[in-house]
Design a protein around this motif. Structure first.
Motif, PDB file in Angstrom:
ATOM      1  N   ASP A   1     -10.250   9.529  11.456  1.00 30.10           N
ATOM      2  CA  ASP A   1     -10.262  10.631  10.718  1.00 30.10           C
ATOM      3  C   ASP A   1      -8.723  11.143  10.251  1.00 30.10           C
ATOM      4  OD1 ASP A   1     -12.811  10.412  10.550  1.00 30.10           O
ATOM      5  OD2 ASP A   1     -13.298  12.499  12.106  1.00 30.10           O
ATOM      6  N   ILE A   2      -7.890  11.032  11.197  1.00 27.49           N
ATOM      7  CA  ILE A   2      -6.438  11.387  10.804  1.00 27.49           C
ATOM      8  C   ILE A   2      -5.869  10.225   9.962  1.00 27.49           C
ATOM      9  CG2 ILE A   2      -4.003  11.460  11.951  1.00 27.49           C
ATOM     10  CD1 ILE A   2      -5.663  12.388  14.586  1.00 27.49           C
ATOM     11  N   ILE A   3      -6.091   8.929  10.056  1.00 24.61           N
ATOM     12  CA  ILE A   3      -5.635   7.924   9.134  1.00 24.61           C
ATOM     13  C   ILE A   3      -6.222   8.235   7.833  1.00 24.61           C
ATOM     14  CG2 ILE A   3      -5.414   5.367   8.769  1.00 24.61           C
ATOM     15  CD1 ILE A   3      -5.402   4.909  11.694  1.00 24.61           C
ATOM     16  N   ALA A   4      -7.417   8.654   7.773  1.00 24.94           N
ATOM     17  CA  ALA A   4      -8.047   8.542   6.615  1.00 24.94           C
ATOM     18  C   ALA A   4      -7.649   9.635   5.560  1.00 24.94           C
ATOM     19  CB  ALA A   4      -9.642   8.872   6.693  1.00 24.94           C
ATOM     20  N   GLN A   5      -6.721  10.677   6.165  1.00 27.59           N
ATOM     21  CA  GLN A   5      -6.059  11.532   5.351  1.00 27.59           C
ATOM     22  C   GLN A   5      -5.231  11.008   4.396  1.00 27.59           C
ATOM     23  OE1 GLN A   5      -4.963  14.911   7.921  1.00 27.59           O
ATOM     24  NE2 GLN A   5      -7.092  15.052   8.682  1.00 27.59           N
ATOM     25  N   ASP A   6      -4.725   9.882   4.833  1.00 24.32           N
ATOM     26  CA  ASP A   6      -3.302   9.493   4.087  1.00 24.32           C
ATOM     27  C   ASP A   6      -3.643   7.968   3.847  1.00 24.32           C
ATOM     28  OD1 ASP A   6      -1.556  11.628   4.374  1.00 24.32           O
ATOM     29  OD2 ASP A   6      -1.775  11.235   6.698  1.00 24.32           O
ATOM     30  N   SER A   7      -4.394   7.145   4.261  1.00 22.71           N
ATOM     31  CA  SER A   7      -4.816   5.784   3.848  1.00 22.71           C
ATOM     32  C   SER A   7      -6.064   5.615   3.753  1.00 22.71           C
ATOM     33  CB  SER A   7      -4.329   4.976   4.991  1.00 22.71           C
ATOM     34  OG  SER A   7      -4.530   3.515   4.729  1.00 22.71           O
ATOM     35  N   SER A   8      -6.619   4.626   2.853  1.00 19.31           N
ATOM     36  CA  SER A   8      -8.029   4.523   2.513  1.00 19.31           C
ATOM     37  C   SER A   8      -8.249   3.038   3.077  1.00 19.31           C
ATOM     38  CB  SER A   8      -8.486   4.748   1.092  1.00 19.31           C
ATOM     39  OG  SER A   8      -7.680   4.402   0.297  1.00 19.31           O
ATOM     40  N   LEU A   9      -7.322   2.208   3.459  1.00 16.31           N
ATOM     41  CA  LEU A   9      -7.365   0.861   3.647  1.00 16.31           C
ATOM     42  C   LEU A   9      -6.957   0.542   5.039  1.00 16.31           C
ATOM     43  CD1 LEU A   9      -6.761  -0.608   0.346  1.00 16.31           C
ATOM     44  CD2 LEU A   9      -9.032  -0.256   1.149  1.00 16.31           C
ATOM     45  N   PRO A  10      -7.093   1.188   6.383  1.00 15.27           N
ATOM     46  CA  PRO A  10      -6.116   0.892   7.432  1.00 15.27           C
ATOM     47  C   PRO A  10      -6.511  -0.554   8.119  1.00 15.27           C
ATOM     48  CG  PRO A  10      -7.991   2.485   7.749  1.00 15.27           C
ATOM     49  CD  PRO A  10      -8.015   2.269   6.306  1.00 15.27           C
ATOM     50  N   SER A  11      -7.786  -0.837   8.145  1.00 18.62           N
ATOM     51  CA  SER A  11      -7.900  -2.329   8.438  1.00 18.62           C
ATOM     52  C   SER A  11      -7.207  -3.449   7.436  1.00 18.62           C
ATOM     53  CB  SER A  11      -9.347  -2.941   8.206  1.00 18.62           C
ATOM     54  OG  SER A  11     -10.335  -2.096   9.389  1.00 18.62           O
ATOM     55  N   VAL A  12      -7.006  -3.035   6.295  1.00 12.83           N
ATOM     56  CA  VAL A  12      -6.134  -3.784   5.392  1.00 12.83           C
ATOM     57  C   VAL A  12      -4.585  -3.609   5.839  1.00 12.83           C
ATOM     58  CG1 VAL A  12      -5.471  -4.704   3.165  1.00 12.83           C
ATOM     59  CG2 VAL A  12      -7.842  -3.972   3.787  1.00 12.83           C
ATOM     60  N   CYS A  13      -4.177  -2.500   5.687  1.00 11.73           N
ATOM     61  CA  CYS A  13      -2.650  -2.343   5.991  1.00 11.73           C
ATOM     62  C   CYS A  13      -2.297  -2.623   7.369  1.00 11.73           C
ATOM     63  CB  CYS A  13      -2.443  -0.867   5.319  1.00 11.73           C
ATOM     64  SG  CYS A  13      -2.580  -0.595   3.839  1.00 11.73           S
ATOM     65  N   GLY A  14      -3.228  -2.492   8.235  1.00 10.44           N
ATOM     66  CA  GLY A  14      -2.824  -2.530   9.622  1.00 10.44           C
ATOM     67  C   GLY A  14      -2.410  -4.232   9.865  1.00 10.44           C
ATOM     68  N   ARG A  15      -3.095  -4.979   8.663  1.00  9.11           N
ATOM     69  CA  ARG A  15      -2.923  -6.472   8.892  1.00  9.11           C
ATOM     70  C   ARG A  15      -1.668  -6.912   8.169  1.00  9.11           C
ATOM     71  NH1 ARG A  15      -8.252  -5.859  10.064  1.00  9.11           N
ATOM     72  NH2 ARG A  15      -9.062  -7.610  11.365  1.00  9.11           N
ATOM     73  N   VAL A  16      -1.471  -6.243   6.747  1.00 12.83           N
ATOM     74  CA  VAL A  16      -0.699  -6.847   6.041  1.00 12.83           C
ATOM     75  C   VAL A  16       0.432  -6.166   5.672  1.00 12.83           C
ATOM     76  CG1 VAL A  16      -2.541  -8.126   4.801  1.00 12.83           C
ATOM     77  CG2 VAL A  16      -1.758  -5.929   3.910  1.00 12.83           C
ATOM     78  N   CYS A  17       0.567  -4.917   6.207  1.00  7.53           N
ATOM     79  CA  CYS A  17       1.873  -3.989   5.870  1.00  7.53           C
ATOM     80  C   CYS A  17       3.121  -4.612   6.406  1.00  7.53           C
ATOM     81  CB  CYS A  17       1.803  -2.682   6.620  1.00  7.53           C
ATOM     82  SG  CYS A  17       1.514  -1.376   5.237  1.00  7.53           S
ATOM     83  N   PRO A  18       4.471  -4.560   5.965  1.00  5.12           N
ATOM     84  CA  PRO A  18       5.396  -5.118   6.550  1.00  5.12           C
ATOM     85  C   PRO A  18       6.079  -4.025   7.574  1.00  5.12           C
ATOM     86  CG  PRO A  18       6.045  -4.367   4.424  1.00  5.12           C
ATOM     87  CD  PRO A  18       4.718  -3.947   4.639  1.00  5.12           C
ATOM     88  N   GLN A  19       5.047  -3.898   8.728  1.00  6.10           N
ATOM     89  CA  GLN A  19       5.628  -2.854   9.601  1.00  6.10           C
ATOM     90  C   GLN A  19       7.099  -2.898  10.020  1.00  6.10           C
ATOM     91  OE1 GLN A  19       2.776  -4.761  10.409  1.00  6.10           O
ATOM     92  NE2 GLN A  19       1.195  -3.358   9.910  1.00  6.10           N
ATOM     93  N   GLU A  20       7.627  -4.138  10.137  1.00  5.55           N
ATOM     94  CA  GLU A  20       9.107  -4.038  10.923  1.00  5.55           C
ATOM     95  C   GLU A  20      10.184  -3.294  10.174  1.00  5.55           C
ATOM     96  OE1 GLU A  20       7.309  -6.898   9.970  1.00  5.55           O
ATOM     97  OE2 GLU A  20       8.528  -7.973   8.382  1.00  5.55           O
ATOM     98  N   THR A  21       9.654  -3.213   8.605  1.00  8.41           N
ATOM     99  CA  THR A  21      10.705  -2.518   7.955  1.00  8.41           C
ATOM    100  C   THR A  21      10.282  -1.027   7.539  1.00  8.41           C
ATOM    101  OG1 THR A  21       9.715  -3.285   5.728  1.00  8.41           O
ATOM    102  CG2 THR A  21      11.606  -4.824   6.645  1.00  8.41           C
ATOM    103  N   GLN A  22       8.836  -0.719   8.249  1.00  9.49           N
ATOM    104  CA  GLN A  22       8.449   0.727   7.740  1.00  9.49           C
ATOM    105  C   GLN A  22       8.357   1.218   9.160  1.00  9.49           C
ATOM    106  OE1 GLN A  22       4.969   0.118   5.512  1.00  9.49           O
ATOM    107  NE2 GLN A  22       5.953  -0.958   3.967  1.00  9.49           N
ATOM    108  N   CYS A  23       7.068   1.579   9.494  1.00  6.48           N
ATOM    109  CA  CYS A  23       6.969   2.449  10.716  1.00  6.48           C
ATOM    110  C   CYS A  23       7.592   2.082  12.073  1.00  6.48           C
ATOM    111  CB  CYS A  23       5.540   2.627  10.984  1.00  6.48           C
ATOM    112  SG  CYS A  23       4.405   1.100  10.794  1.00  6.48           S
ATOM    113  N   GLU A  24       7.347   0.651  12.382  1.00  8.12           N
ATOM    114  CA  GLU A  24       7.744  -0.007  13.590  1.00  8.12           C
ATOM    115  C   GLU A  24       9.296  -0.057  13.444  1.00  8.12           C
ATOM    116  OE1 GLU A  24       5.306  -3.395  14.770  1.00  8.12           O
ATOM    117  OE2 GLU A  24       3.559  -2.434  14.073  1.00  8.12           O
ATOM    118  N   GLY A  25       9.673  -0.487  12.292  1.00  6.63           N
ATOM    119  CA  GLY A  25      11.401  -0.465  12.483  1.00  6.63           C
ATOM    120  C   GLY A  25      11.919   0.756  12.609  1.00  6.63           C
ATOM    121  N   ALA A  26      11.386   2.009  12.517  1.00  2.43           N
ATOM    122  CA  ALA A  26      11.943   3.185  13.000  1.00  2.43           C
ATOM    123  C   ALA A  26      11.568   3.735  14.096  1.00  2.43           C
ATOM    124  CB  ALA A  26      11.316   4.225  11.687  1.00  2.43           C
TER     125      ALA A  26
END
Lengths: 464, 291
Positions: free
Chosen positions: A76-101
């Motif tokens: 529910d918390i993720i859904a407030q900002d993202s409608s595709l968590p299963s997709v973005c969890g797989r394909v986001c470039p996390q190393e330059t976004q969240c995880e990079g920070a």
């Protein structure tokens, strides 16, 4: 101390095995693994991960819920900002976004935010609350062009606000790049993409496939004749680029779009489908982005030796680190600092090889990356039967050229502000169609911003 | 799903179907095409639109069953559904951009080879409805393979038939008939539109070049999406790479590199033959672990 727990590794298919099948590479976390990894999060007061997330998902908040085993709350918390968590969890470039920070990344390994997001998204698909929310229809209709990440997100938000949303998709299956571009081994079509689309249908969104806006019906017709109150254009960046070198029209030279569409959308790897695909003993893929990695790993899985040719060095590869790592594990050969100058054909006009020149890195260019310079006299040939061009894509001009007064950039992108408003009243746009080829999460964010703007526009008009 | 409302066999393996597709029928113009998929496992096949009826909400397609996928389409019956029919694709014929008065002064010859009569028909019909009468050559191997002759006769000024074996009309190639019309029968043309097999269009272009008659050809290249995404339909026209699906399908025939276009058409032929040949299928060992 929470951060003394080592990063929980994610289980993956053995590289030697997965290089021969199209099943997903990563198995993802199970509940125990997810909770253990979640316990590593420091829950920073000023979370840098949130600041570096393009849609500002409340990352520490959802991770705390995962740690506590309250997966529905995390979803529910993720859904407030993202409608595709299963997709973005797989394909986001996390190393330059969240995880990079992530603070933990300074001295050790960051929290695997992407894998946790994926876990929550997959949990929600399997176990989440499927009852559609109480929606009061407001009697207004919005047309959405394209069923990729931007269109799906826009439709989802509009439907929740009470709009009757109709998505028009040119191809025979909904999902856009999630369907035709990203391979099964990275983003399962039935288990993830189809479920995301099904959840949209549960919200009452209509999806018309086989409808090419600009040909089957125009944006102006949708507004003037079919009674839509507004139109959102999320038609992506679908036009392939070629290099303009000799031999590019030989048999065996294909765009990554064609190669991947045949494999993904048209399931060429599955014998039950009629789709042909051309490979041969060796396939050379030109480019260094995610699409290049997808193409080269697809070629490998189709049984060919698969080679990446990229004009810069490893450090400049624009692909996600994980994809490059996985490709390496699977036996993909990387020819860095190498640029094709000609594609060579046999006497029948079929590819027999590619002539390349070696490069060295010179001064930084406009993009800040050191620009490659040819080393004179360093030409050499690589024998191959297929060349796949993965050089990026640009927006399709079909919609812009068939919509009256819709302004575009010189390179084809539709002119739109941060809320998606275009030069035409009632027409909004977002995602790659506006920015040029970018990421799923940015497109999703643009679709959601446009949904809010469309709601304001339609409501203002009703009052006015 | 797109329902088949009518089906007629025009010649051996050549089938005409009226398909329910209201939006498409409203938007279709002469010169455009559709992409059809017979079923969930089928290929996306580009087919020319041979007629359309906005009031009835139907488009007419004509398919020659030469490969696995086209035979699958032709095996469907009235009441069955095609999985997908997407379009109209490509640019409409450039004749549509010419003012009517100017059109009426044009002497136009259409050259239709084999299945090409199907896409030629809506163009001739469109002109006829605007008071422009064009001549049409319909060519085929023999009389059994001639299609749409009576339909064409109803809308054309003159219909000339050419068969390779002389079983009907002029004996010889369509190019020989063009020469005969111009050299011996006093015909003069300002424009030739050729639609048919690549090899025919190539030779029509070579012939009309000699007579200095501007010529348009409609290219039936390989395609996947038909909207400019894949680039499978790349052709060289006037030294430039163009996409037949969005820049065409019609181009200046004197500028087209037909040899390249014909070679590119063969790209997936071995696969197509394998699909037709169960014996070869059996001998195939899958290299990616599928059954």
């Amino acid at each position: 101390m929470a951060n003394k727990i080592p990063r929980v590794p994610v289980r993956e298919q053995d590289p030697a095995v997965r290089a021969t099948n199209f099943d997903e590479v990563s198995y993802g976390y199970d509940q125990g693994e997810a909770q253990l990894e979640a316990s590593r999060c420091l829950g920073c007061k000023n979370p840098r991960c949130v600041a570096d997330c393009p849609v500002s998902i409340r990352i520490p908040d959802f991770i705390m819920k995962v740690r506590d085993g309250d997966f529905q709350a995390a979803a529910d918390i993720i859904a407030q900002d993202s409608s595709l968590p299963s997709v973005c969890g797989r394909v986001c470039p996390q190393e330059t976004q969240c995880e990079g920070a992530c603070i933990l990344g300074i001295k050790g390994e960051p929290v695997t935010i992407g894998k946790l997001e994926r876990f929550v998204g997959d949990w929600n698909i399997a176990h989440g609350d499927k009852t559609p929310p109480q929606i009061t229809p407001n009697g207004r209709r919005v047309a959405i062009v394209g069923s990729g990440p931007a269109g799906l997100a826009c439709a989802s938000d509009l439907a929740r606000l009470g709009y009757a949303a109709t998505i028009f998709e040119a191809l025979h299956k909904a999902g856009g790049v999630l369907q035709y571009g990203i391979p099964e081994f990275r983003l399962p079509k039935e288990r993830v993409v189809a479920c995301e689309i099904e959840s949209l249908r549960r919200l009452g969104v209509t999806i018309d496939t086989d409808t090419i806006v600009g040909r089957t019906v125009t944006v102006d017709e949708l507004l003037d004749q079919e009674g839509f109150d507004a139109v959102f254009i999320g038609s992506g960046a679908g036009l392939p680029k070629f290099m303009g070198i000799p031999g590019e029209n030989l048999n065996g030279v294909v765009s990554a779009n064609e190669f991947l569409t045949r494999a993904n959308l048209m399931r060429a790897y599955d014998k039950g489908y009629d789709t042909p695909i051309h490979t041969g003993e060796r396939v050379v893929v030109v480019g260094g982005g995610n699409v290049a990695m997808d193409a080269v790993r697809t070629a490998k899985r189709l049984g060919s030796e698969a080679v990446i040719v990229y004009r810069r060095s490893q450090a400049e590869l624009p692909a996600r680190v994980e994809e490059v790592h996985h490709a390496g594990e699977e036996g993909i050969e990387f020819r860095m600092l190498t640029n094709p100058v000609e594609i060579l054909g046999d006497e029948r006009g079929w590819v027999r090889g590619i002539r390349c020149v070696r490069m060295e890195l010179g001064e930084p260019d406009a993009s800040g990356r050191r620009s490659p310079v040819e080393i004179k006299g360093s030409e050499f040939e690589i024998e191959c039967q297929t060349v796949v061009m993965a050089l990026g894509t640009s927006p399709n001009p079909l919609i812009a050229t068939t919509t009256n007064g819709l302004q575009t950039q010189r390179w084809g992108g539709i002119v739109a502000d941060d809320d998606g408003a275009t030069s035409r009243e009632g027409i909004f746009a977002g995602g790659d169609a506006v920015t040029g080829a970018a990421t799923v999460i940015l497109a999703m964010g643009a679709g959601r911003a446009a949904a809010r703007a469309i709601d304001r526009y339609v409501m203002d008009k009703l009052e006015g | 799903m797109f329902k088949i409302l009518e089906k007629r066999t025009l010649a051996p393996d050549i089938v005409l179907m009226d398909v329910q597709a209201p939006r498409l029928a409203r938007a279709a113009r002469p010169g455009q095409f559709v992409i059809v998929r017979a079923d969930e496992h089928g290929e996306r096949i580009p087919l020319t639109i041979s007629d359309y009826d906005a009031a009835r909400g139907t488009v007419t397609i004509v398919t020659q069953g030469i490969g696995h996928s086209t035979r699958k389409i032709n095996a469907l019956e009235v009441g069955d559904h095609l999985a997908n029919v997407a379009g109209p694709l490509g640019r409409p014929s450039e004749l549509l951009d010419i003012p009517q008065q100017e059109l009426q002064s044009r002497r136009i010859l259409f050259v239709a080879g084999g299945l090409g009569a199907a896409p030629v028909y809506p163009q001739v019909k469109w002109l006829h409805e605007r008071g422009v009468d064009a001549d049409v050559i319909i060519g085929a191997k023999n009389r059994d393979l001639l299609i749409m002759v009576s339909e064409m006769t109803a809308v054309a000024s003159e219909v000339y038939i050419a068969t390779d074996d002389g079983s009907e009309g002029f004996r010889g190639m369509v190019t020989d008939l063009i020469r005969d019309l111009v050299d011996n029968r006093g015909k003069r043309y300002d424009l030739v539109v050729a639609i048919g097999p690549m090899i025919m269009m190539k030779f029509v272009a070579l012939t009309t070049k000699e007579y200095n008659i501007p010529t348009i050809a409609s290219l039936n290249t390989l395609m996947v999406d038909g909207t400019g995404m894949c680039g499978a339909c790349r052709v060289t026209v006037g030294g430039r790479t163009r996409f037949a699906c969005v820049d065409g399908p019609e181009f200046d025939a004197h500028q087209i590199d037909f040899d390249e276009a014909m070679r590119r058409q063969t790209m997936y032929r071995s696969h197509e033959q394998a699909a037709l040949d169960p014996v070869r299928e059996k001998d195939h060992t899958c290299r990616i672990g599928l059954k």
